[in-house]
Scaffold this active site. Sequence first.
Site, PDB file in Angstrom:
ATOM      1  N   HIS A  22       3.708  17.302 -34.798  1.00 41.78           N
ATOM      2  CA  HIS A  22       2.469  16.517 -34.608  1.00 41.78           C
ATOM      3  C   HIS A  22       1.240  16.938 -35.002  1.00 41.78           C
ATOM      4  O   HIS A  22       0.951  18.045 -35.098  1.00 41.78           O
ATOM      5  CB  HIS A  22       2.421  16.088 -33.229  1.00 41.78           C
ATOM      6  CG  HIS A  22       3.698  15.687 -32.550  1.00 41.78           C
ATOM      7  ND1 HIS A  22       4.106  14.227 -32.286  1.00 41.78           N
ATOM      8  CD2 HIS A  22       5.075  16.056 -32.267  1.00 41.78           C
ATOM      9  CE1 HIS A  22       5.308  14.193 -31.991  1.00 41.78           C
ATOM     10  NE2 HIS A  22       5.766  15.505 -31.635  1.00 41.78           N
ATOM     11  N   HIS A 127       6.134  13.646 -36.993  1.00 42.80           N
ATOM     12  CA  HIS A 127       6.255  12.459 -36.053  1.00 42.80           C
ATOM     13  C   HIS A 127       6.751  11.436 -36.741  1.00 42.80           C
ATOM     14  O   HIS A 127       7.604  10.577 -36.337  1.00 42.80           O
ATOM     15  CB  HIS A 127       5.198  12.559 -35.225  1.00 42.80           C
ATOM     16  CG  HIS A 127       5.192  11.699 -34.075  1.00 42.80           C
ATOM     17  ND1 HIS A 127       4.300  11.255 -33.234  1.00 42.80           N
ATOM     18  CD2 HIS A 127       5.998  10.844 -33.781  1.00 42.80           C
ATOM     19  CE1 HIS A 127       4.566  10.573 -32.435  1.00 42.80           C
ATOM     20  NE2 HIS A 127       5.854   9.933 -32.471  1.00 42.80           N
ATOM     21  N   LYS A 147       2.915   5.446 -36.784  1.00 41.11           N
ATOM     22  CA  LYS A 147       1.660   6.324 -36.747  1.00 41.11           C
ATOM     23  C   LYS A 147       1.474   7.323 -37.828  1.00 41.11           C
ATOM     24  O   LYS A 147       2.590   7.492 -38.502  1.00 41.11           O
ATOM     25  CB  LYS A 147       1.161   6.711 -35.482  1.00 41.11           C
ATOM     26  CG  LYS A 147       2.390   7.617 -34.743  1.00 41.11           C
ATOM     27  CD  LYS A 147       1.995   8.425 -33.553  1.00 41.11           C
ATOM     28  CE  LYS A 147       1.630   7.613 -32.410  1.00 41.11           C
ATOM     29  NZ  LYS A 147       1.375   8.372 -31.048  1.00 41.11           N
ATOM     30  N   CYS A 149       0.721  10.225 -37.765  1.00 39.43           N
ATOM     31  CA  CYS A 149       1.016  11.824 -37.121  1.00 39.43           C
ATOM     32  C   CYS A 149       2.099  12.502 -37.786  1.00 39.43           C
ATOM     33  O   CYS A 149       3.256  11.948 -38.069  1.00 39.43           O
ATOM     34  CB  CYS A 149       1.207  11.662 -35.643  1.00 39.43           C
ATOM     35  SG  CYS A 149       1.571  13.265 -34.796  1.00 39.43           S
TER      36      CYS A 149
HETATM   37 ZN   LIG Z   1       2.668  12.689 -33.007  1.00 35.84          ZN
END
Ligand SMILES: [Zn+2]
Length: 161
Positions: A22, A127, A147, A149
């Site tokens: 992450h 992630h 996302k 990430c």
């Molecule tokens: Zn993350």
Amino acid sequence: MNATTATYVPQYRTTTEFLVVHCSATRPTQDIGVREVTQWHRQRGFDTVGYHYVIRRNGEVETGRPETAIGAHVKGHNAQSVGICLVGGINAAGKPESNFTQAQFEALKELLDQLQTRYPNARILGHRDLSPDKNGDGKITPNEFIKACPSFDISTWLRTQ
Ligand SMILES: [Zn+2]
């Protein structure tokens, strides 16, 4: 017991399928670590920091949750994964950017090597690679990322290590 003190009782994992990388989605100028992330996660209602490791801008690896405990970092996969957070990952405008330091990448490599000796069958993923496969083609493509990430492609990076 003091009712105002947050108590954290770890629950332990029985399987470790993924090592999930992450980012903290902070700017490169923000020199934060596990202390700050713990505060943010407690504010979000977690018992403590959600990650097992946080890698500071200078490459220092800080310990979050006990490595064998279930973390809180990736929806649907916490019971099967170890979570590592690189500090950084957005630019001054708040957009995703791979702006991690050389020291962080070196520390990440070393940490992943150590984790793989303990969890030889675990896959290393970002992630975003655990986003749902909306069109079911077996690949998680950028249009499916929930996302950004950790703001870089882990599999590409691993190939150059
Ligand atoms: Zn993350």
